[in-house]
Write a protein that holds these residues in place. Structure first.
Motif, PDB file in Angstrom:
ATOM      1  N   ILE A  56       0.826  -1.210   0.000  1.00 36.44           N
ATOM      2  CA  ILE A  56       0.000   0.000   0.000  1.00 36.44           C
ATOM      3  C   ILE A  56       0.861   1.260   0.000  1.00 36.44           C
ATOM      4  O   ILE A  56       0.588   2.211  -0.754  1.00 36.44           O
ATOM      5  N   ARG A  57       1.895   1.283   0.819  1.00 31.31           N
ATOM      6  CA  ARG A  57       2.747   2.480   0.889  1.00 31.31           C
ATOM      7  C   ARG A  57       3.627   2.632  -0.341  1.00 31.31           C
ATOM      8  O   ARG A  57       4.100   3.725  -0.627  1.00 31.31           O
ATOM      9  N   GLY A  58       3.823   1.555  -1.061  1.00 30.73           N
ATOM     10  CA  GLY A  58       4.710   1.605  -2.220  1.00 30.73           C
ATOM     11  C   GLY A  58       4.020   1.828  -3.546  1.00 30.73           C
ATOM     12  O   GLY A  58       4.684   1.877  -4.590  1.00 30.73           O
TER      13      GLY A  58
ATOM     14  N   LEU B 132      -4.124   6.486  -6.359  1.00 32.41           N
ATOM     15  CA  LEU B 132      -4.971   6.470  -7.553  1.00 32.41           C
ATOM     16  C   LEU B 132      -4.931   5.107  -8.229  1.00 32.41           C
ATOM     17  O   LEU B 132      -5.964   4.604  -8.688  1.00 32.41           O
ATOM     18  N   VAL B 133      -3.764   4.502  -8.296  1.00 28.38           N
ATOM     19  CA  VAL B 133      -3.640   3.170  -8.894  1.00 28.38           C
ATOM     20  C   VAL B 133      -4.425   2.153  -8.070  1.00 28.38           C
ATOM     21  O   VAL B 133      -5.094   1.268  -8.626  1.00 28.38           O
ATOM     22  N   GLN B 134      -4.365   2.261  -6.762  1.00 27.55           N
ATOM     23  CA  GLN B 134      -5.115   1.348  -5.896  1.00 27.55           C
ATOM     24  C   GLN B 134      -6.612   1.461  -6.159  1.00 27.55           C
ATOM     25  O   GLN B 134      -7.328   0.440  -6.228  1.00 27.55           O
ATOM     26  N   LEU B 135      -7.105   2.679  -6.307  1.00 26.83           N
ATOM     27  CA  LEU B 135      -8.528   2.875  -6.603  1.00 26.83           C
ATOM     28  C   LEU B 135      -8.903   2.276  -7.948  1.00 26.83           C
ATOM     29  O   LEU B 135      -9.965   1.652  -8.086  1.00 26.83           O
TER      30      LEU B 135
ATOM     31  N   PHE C 206      -9.616   3.782   0.156  1.00 30.33           N
ATOM     32  CA  PHE C 206      -9.136   4.744   1.150  1.00 30.33           C
ATOM     33  C   PHE C 206      -8.889   4.077   2.502  1.00 30.33           C
ATOM     34  O   PHE C 206      -7.948   4.430   3.206  1.00 30.33           O
ATOM     35  N   THR C 207      -9.741   3.119   2.868  1.00 28.97           N
ATOM     36  CA  THR C 207      -9.554   2.418   4.131  1.00 28.97           C
ATOM     37  C   THR C 207      -8.235   1.654   4.146  1.00 28.97           C
ATOM     38  O   THR C 207      -7.471   1.719   5.123  1.00 28.97           O
ATOM     39  N   LEU C 208      -7.961   0.924   3.073  1.00 27.02           N
ATOM     40  CA  LEU C 208      -6.700   0.185   2.989  1.00 27.02           C
ATOM     41  C   LEU C 208      -5.507   1.129   3.028  1.00 27.02           C
ATOM     42  O   LEU C 208      -4.493   0.853   3.674  1.00 27.02           O
TER      43      LEU C 208
ATOM     44  N   TYR D  54      -0.875   3.508   6.455  1.00 29.30           N
ATOM     45  CA  TYR D  54      -0.112   4.648   6.975  1.00 29.30           C
ATOM     46  C   TYR D  54      -0.309   4.844   8.472  1.00 29.30           C
ATOM     47  O   TYR D  54       0.634   5.144   9.204  1.00 29.30           O
ATOM     48  N   THR D  55      -1.542   4.670   8.935  1.00 30.20           N
ATOM     49  CA  THR D  55      -1.768   4.847  10.374  1.00 30.20           C
ATOM     50  C   THR D  55      -1.135   3.722  11.182  1.00 30.20           C
ATOM     51  O   THR D  55      -0.780   3.920  12.346  1.00 30.20           O
TER      52      THR D  55
END
Length: 226
Positions: A63-65, A69-72, A96-98, A103-104
């Motif tokens: 996710i961080r890498g 936008l690509v994830q969506l 957005f949740t993922l 990050y959190t």
């Protein structure tokens, strides 16, 4: 100039309604769910058996890498190719949740790790179980450390929800795009949308400052009671 003012006045209710109906709910739901996921992920990375730690690390790494936008796009446009169909809003919520969760989790993990080991020992010496020590002693102290970066994450999320327009969620920014398509006034509409985001971010920044002061006082009370 009068034409621009009139256009802004006419479009403002539409943009605000889109913000109330889609942007704010998407932000709040994504942050609450993402924060819960981040807490589980952080605790997993710190205390779980190694196989689960590796799974949590892999999730955070992916996710961080990769760009949000690509994830969506993968969730909304990619998953249907394997038979998973999602409406725009649920797809955005999942994305957005993922993203927030990854990050959190790093913020929460660092905050928990910053609590001195002596606090664990003090909690155990009073007969607390691991769960009780975590709830009553560790998380309250870690929360003071985590509040500023978590607040920044929330404010960033408000602005990031504009990316949901790319997968057809009719939130604030896409509403501006739709008005532009009929008025052919991109400059004034996009500036108006930017000003609304700026206003929301400014209000949240002010609330963040008050929250940090409050947690600072709470932290001082904890220190005084030790």
């Amino acid at each position: 100039m009068s034409h621009w003012l009139q256009l802004m006045t006419d479009s403002l209710p539409t943009l605000l309604w889109a913000g109330v109906k889609f942007t704010i709910p998407l932000t709040l739901l994504s942050f609450v769910l993402g924060l819960s996921l981040g807490l589980v992920t952080a605790v997993t990375r710190l205390f779980a058996p190694r196989p689960l730690v590796l799974v949590a690390r892999f999730y955070v790494w992916v996710i961080r890498g990769t760009p949000l936008l690509v994830q969506l796009f993968v969730i909304f446009y990619g998953l249907p190719s394997i038979g998973i169909l999602l409406d725009a809003f649920p797809a955005a919520l999942i994305g957005f949740t993922l993203n927030v969760g990854a990050y959190t989790s790093e913020i929460i993990r660092a905050a928990i790790a910053s609590v001195p080991k002596g606090q664990w020992e003090a909690a155990y010496s009073t007969g607390m179980t691991w769960g009780q020590a975590m709830r009553r002693t560790i998380l309250p102290q870690a929360g003071r450390v985590a509040v500023p970066p978590l607040s920044n994450t929330f404010i960033s999320l408000v602005k990031d929800t504009s990316l949901a327009a790319a997968i057809t969620v009719p939130e604030l920014f896409q509403s501006a795009q739709r008005i532009v398509a009929t008025t052919y006034e991109p400059l004034i509409l996009y500036v108006e949308a930017a000003l609304i985001y700026l206003a929301m971010s400014s209000v949240l920044s002010a609330l963040q400052s008050r929250l940090e002061v409050r947690f600072g006082r709470y932290g001082g009370m904890l220190e005084a009671n030790r």
